[in-house]
Design an enzyme around this catalytic site. Structure first.
Site, PDB file in Angstrom:
ATOM      1  N   CYS A 226      81.017 101.729  33.134  1.00 55.97           N
ATOM      2  CA  CYS A 226      81.181 102.741  34.191  1.00 55.97           C
ATOM      3  C   CYS A 226      82.192 103.802  33.760  1.00 55.97           C
ATOM      4  O   CYS A 226      81.971 105.002  33.978  1.00 55.97           O
ATOM      5  CB  CYS A 226      81.593 102.082  35.507  1.00 55.97           C
ATOM      6  SG  CYS A 226      80.245 101.096  36.214  1.00 55.97           S
TER       7      CYS A 226
ATOM      8  N   GLN B 202      86.466  96.892  36.695  1.00 56.30           N
ATOM      9  CA  GLN B 202      87.006  97.226  35.371  1.00 56.30           C
ATOM     10  C   GLN B 202      85.900  97.441  34.346  1.00 56.30           C
ATOM     11  O   GLN B 202      86.092  97.187  33.152  1.00 56.30           O
ATOM     12  CB  GLN B 202      87.951  96.114  34.897  1.00 56.30           C
ATOM     13  CG  GLN B 202      89.301  96.141  35.577  1.00 56.30           C
ATOM     14  CD  GLN B 202      90.025  97.471  35.357  1.00 56.30           C
ATOM     15  OE1 GLN B 202      89.826  98.161  34.372  1.00 56.30           O
ATOM     16  NE2 GLN B 202      90.869  97.829  36.305  1.00 56.30           N
ATOM     17  N   SER B 203      84.753  97.926  34.784  1.00 55.10           N
ATOM     18  CA  SER B 203      83.627  98.094  33.868  1.00 55.10           C
ATOM     19  C   SER B 203      83.898  99.158  32.794  1.00 55.10           C
ATOM     20  O   SER B 203      84.196 100.314  33.109  1.00 55.10           O
ATOM     21  CB  SER B 203      82.392  98.500  34.684  1.00 55.10           C
ATOM     22  OG  SER B 203      81.392  99.018  33.845  1.00 55.10           O
ATOM     23  N   ASN B 204      83.771  98.746  31.534  1.00 51.79           N
ATOM     24  CA  ASN B 204      83.851  99.707  30.422  1.00 51.79           C
ATOM     25  C   ASN B 204      82.678 100.673  30.481  1.00 51.79           C
ATOM     26  O   ASN B 204      82.802 101.854  30.167  1.00 51.79           O
ATOM     27  CB  ASN B 204      83.793  98.966  29.082  1.00 51.79           C
ATOM     28  CG  ASN B 204      85.001  98.073  28.870  1.00 51.79           C
ATOM     29  OD1 ASN B 204      86.133  98.544  28.909  1.00 51.79           O
ATOM     30  ND2 ASN B 204      84.754  96.782  28.652  1.00 51.79           N
TER      31      ASN B 204
END
Ligand SMILES: *Cc1c(COP(=O)(O)O)cnc(C)c1O
Length: 335
Positions: free
Chosen positions: A87, A83-85
């Protein structure tokens, strides 16, 4: 830049690619629960840097993409949680700039593939997911393997470290600090405390260093969402040293205007606790602003708690809302 302010604006900045909606607004908050009446609470709306590009990573990517293009890259490679912002922002920016994007993600196959993951996928990123144990054990070698595999097919990859926190990405928050210095003049804010979350540390490093240059009376409070205070102190020094090495005209000072607290991480990175979810509801109701459980709610909870403990003497507190709204949805069952 406005020339009517007393801010020192002549400091060197490298070239960037314009990607974010800047400057972002500085907004006075209504939220008053647990806040002493004499305190003025403000929010720097870096969640408004873009709709899909919401948050702090796009400020860093303006400088990262300029550097990548300057070095002839055609593919951005980066890494983070499922859930990386960061990325998600990188995938969307790559698409907009005509670059390819490869993401190395840490995740369990059973995690819901919504929120940021879904957006990165829609944006056309090439996504490789690894179990947390493999990822933690071998991230540097995974990145090297992907880099050489891309080179073998004739591509020119540019590796962006976790959260784009390095001597290039730091310029995004050096610039944000310059913007804040103008906000302070416009709103007659004197000697404020600026509060942000610390995840990979680049936002804190840029703000602390940038405010040393542009608003020397301000102080910065970094609220760790993982690792510990010593880790972020080292990261800050490393990022500034690296910026001074890469950009020979940078001459960035080593700041002494900051404090890092690591008491609000709770059970761990990206793990919530009940106070966060009621705080998110509270701020949404008072101001129409939504925090996320991974970063911004922990930072805001840290601000409230430090204030309640009498550890904040400033009259003006400026909370930097670093985005993260798409990270709310995977927590829907906790609200
Ligand atoms: C990455 C991130 C942070 C932390 O910023 P760092 O520069 O990595 O310390 C804070 N908030 C949000 C929403 C983020 O995505």
């Amino acid at each position: 830049m406005s020339s009517s302010t007393a801010i020192e604006t002549s400091h060197y900045f490298p070239e960037k690619v314009s990607l974010a909606m800047l400057p972002t607004p500085l907004q006075r908050l209504n939220y008053g629960e647990d806040i002493k009446p004499e305190i003025r609470l403000w929010c720097k709306r870096d969640d408004l840097t873009g709709s899909l590009l919401t948050g702090n990573k796009v400020r860093k990517l303006e400088y990262v993409v300029a550097t990548a293009k300057h070095r002839g890259a055609d593919t951005l490679v980066t890494c983070g949680g499922l859930q990386s912002n960061h990325c998600r922002a990188t995938a969307l920016v790559a698409a907009r700039e005509g670059l390819q994007c490869r993401l190395i993600l840490r995740g369990d196959p059973l995690e819901p593939k919504d929120g940021n993951f879904l957006l990165s996928d829609i944006a056309g990123a090439d996504i490789y997911t690894y179990p947390a144990s493999t990822y933690h054990r071998s991230l540097p070698s995974l990145l090297k393997e992907h880099e050489s595999a891309l080179k073998d097919t004739g591509r020119h990859p540019y590796i962006i470290p976790t959260g784009a926190s390095d001597g290039v990405g730091i310029w995004g928050y050096l610039e944000a600090a310059r913007e804040l210095a103008e906000d302070f003049v416009r709103h007659s804010i004197k000697a404020p405390l600026v509060v942000c979350a610390a995840g990979s540390g680049g936002t804190l490093a840029g703000l602390a260093c940038g405010l040393t240059l542009f608003a020397p009376e301000a102080r910065v409070l970094g609220v760790a969402v993982c690792d510990n205070a010593a880790y972020f102190e080292k990261r800050l020094r490393d990022d500034i040293d690296q910026a001074n090495q890469i950009f020979t005209q940078a001459r960035l000072p080593m700041p002494s205007n900051f404090t890092i607290v690591d008491d609000y991480i709770g059970p761990g990175y990206a793990k919530g606790y009940p106070q966060l979810f009621s705080l998110i509801r509270g701020l949404a109701a008072s101001d129409g602003i939504v925090l996320d459980p991974v970063y911004t709610a922990k930072a805001f909870w840290g601000l409230l708690s430090e204030q309640r403990l009498g550890k904040i003497g400033q009259r003006d507190i400026v909370f930097v809302h670093t985005g993260g709204v798409f990270g709310v949805f995977p927590f829907k069952d906790s609200f």
